[in-house]
Motif scaffolding. Structure first.
Motif, mmCIF file in Angstrom:
data_model
loop_
_atom_site.group_PDB
_atom_site.id
_atom_site.type_symbol
_atom_site.label_atom_id
_atom_site.label_comp_id
_atom_site.label_asym_id
_atom_site.label_seq_id
_atom_site.Cartn_x
_atom_site.Cartn_y
_atom_site.Cartn_z
ATOM 1 N N SER A 153 -45.230 4.804 32.711
ATOM 2 C CA SER A 153 -44.842 4.568 34.109
ATOM 3 C C SER A 153 -43.771 5.539 34.574
ATOM 4 O O SER A 153 -42.898 5.951 33.796
ATOM 5 C CB SER A 153 -44.323 3.140 34.268
ATOM 6 N N GLU A 154 -43.837 5.871 35.868
ATOM 7 C CA GLU A 154 -42.781 6.689 36.479
ATOM 8 C C GLU A 154 -41.515 5.878 36.696
ATOM 9 O O GLU A 154 -40.468 6.416 36.969
ATOM 10 C CB GLU A 154 -43.262 7.250 37.824
ATOM 11 N N GLY A 155 -41.615 4.578 36.646
ATOM 12 C CA GLY A 155 -40.448 3.721 36.810
ATOM 13 C C GLY A 155 -40.357 3.100 38.191
ATOM 14 O O GLY A 155 -41.110 3.427 39.107
ATOM 15 N N ILE A 156 -39.422 2.193 38.327
ATOM 16 C CA ILE A 156 -39.275 1.415 39.558
ATOM 17 C C ILE A 156 -38.834 2.293 40.722
ATOM 18 O O ILE A 156 -39.336 2.155 41.835
ATOM 19 C CB ILE A 156 -38.300 0.239 39.331
ATOM 20 N N ALA A 157 -37.903 3.209 40.495
ATOM 21 C CA ALA A 157 -37.392 4.049 41.593
ATOM 22 C C ALA A 157 -38.518 4.837 42.247
ATOM 23 O O ALA A 157 -38.583 4.926 43.482
ATOM 24 C CB ALA A 157 -36.306 4.985 41.087
ATOM 25 N N SER A 158 -39.412 5.396 41.462
ATOM 26 C CA SER A 158 -40.542 6.159 42.021
ATOM 27 C C SER A 158 -41.439 5.271 42.870
ATOM 28 O O SER A 158 -41.934 5.696 43.915
ATOM 29 C CB SER A 158 -41.372 6.778 40.901
ATOM 30 N N ASN A 159 -41.636 4.034 42.431
ATOM 31 C CA ASN A 159 -42.453 3.107 43.207
ATOM 32 C C ASN A 159 -41.770 2.728 44.521
ATOM 33 O O ASN A 159 -42.418 2.629 45.559
ATOM 34 C CB ASN A 159 -42.782 1.866 42.376
ATOM 35 N N TYR A 160 -40.448 2.528 44.480
ATOM 36 C CA TYR A 160 -39.707 2.272 45.727
ATOM 37 C C TYR A 160 -39.865 3.437 46.702
ATOM 38 O O TYR A 160 -40.071 3.244 47.893
ATOM 39 C CB TYR A 160 -38.215 2.057 45.455
ATOM 40 N N MET A 161 -39.744 4.650 46.187
ATOM 41 C CA MET A 161 -39.877 5.843 47.040
ATOM 42 C C MET A 161 -41.255 5.895 47.698
ATOM 43 O O MET A 161 -41.368 6.195 48.885
ATOM 44 C CB MET A 161 -39.658 7.115 46.225
#
Length: 197
Positions: free
Chosen positions: A172-180
């Motif tokens: 996963s790219e992580g939560i921050a990338s999904n928020y962006m």
């Protein structure tokens, strides 16, 4: 027409589209910032108390309401779809701030600090959008608004899974990338709905 002239016209059109998209993006973000600042005045940084899972659920309800309104085509409480996209943008930025600072039991940031953090993440979202928009060649303009909603809900499902795994992911790219991505899809939705109003 010579090949070099054709190539030059292509790049001129591309630059004009990028500039137009940037202007539209910045206009929506200015609208969002004004709402964020007004709410900051009225409520303080009360969102600092939100734990990650609660913030994810808040984003989820906003996105689910958009999907519900897209399907039912009727709102019984008055507010339409566009204000929910605006809320998704602001809560997405709040999510990025919370990832940076962690949650708190108090409203431990001043209005000026909160706005400075908001502006930093807003600028990061703009830069990411410009890079992706260059690579995807304005593909978002050909998409339906309902697709932005579905992509946002998909991103939220991914965030829930990452939270349930306590961040221990494999690819996963992580939560921050999904928020962006949520912020950027919501901006595209707000741009398109503004044109339709």
């Amino acid at each position: 027409m010579a090949r070099s002239q054709s190539v030059n016209l292509f790049f001129i059109r591309l630059m004009n589209n990028d500039n137009k998209t940037q202007r539209e993006f910045e206009s929506v973000m200015a609208e969002c910032r004004k709402i964020f600042a007004d709410k900051l005045h009225d409520y303080g940084a009360s969102w600092r108390i939100l734990r990650p899972s609660s913030l994810t659920d808040q984003l989820f309800i906003k996105a689910k309401r958009i999907r519900s309104l897209e399907i039912k085509r009727v709102s019984l409480v008055g507010d339409g779809i566009r204000p929910e996209f605006i809320a998704l943008i602001n809560y997405g930025i709040v999510g990025l701030i919370q990832l940076d600072k962690g949650f708190s039991d108090t409203t431990d940031v001043s209005q000026d600090e909160a706005l400075a953090m908001y502006d930093r993440h807003s600028q990061e979202a703009l830069q990411l959008m410009l890079k992706k928009n260059h690579d995807y060649d304005e593909a978002w303009r050909g998409m339906r608004v309902s697709s932005y909603t579905d992509f946002i809900l998909t991103k939220l499902q991914r965030i829930k899974e990452i939270e349930d795994l306590e961040g221990k992911t494999l690819v996963s790219e992580g939560i921050a990338s999904n928020y962006m991505d949520i912020i950027n899809y919501a901006v595209f939705g707000a741009i398109k709905l503004n044109k339709n109003d």
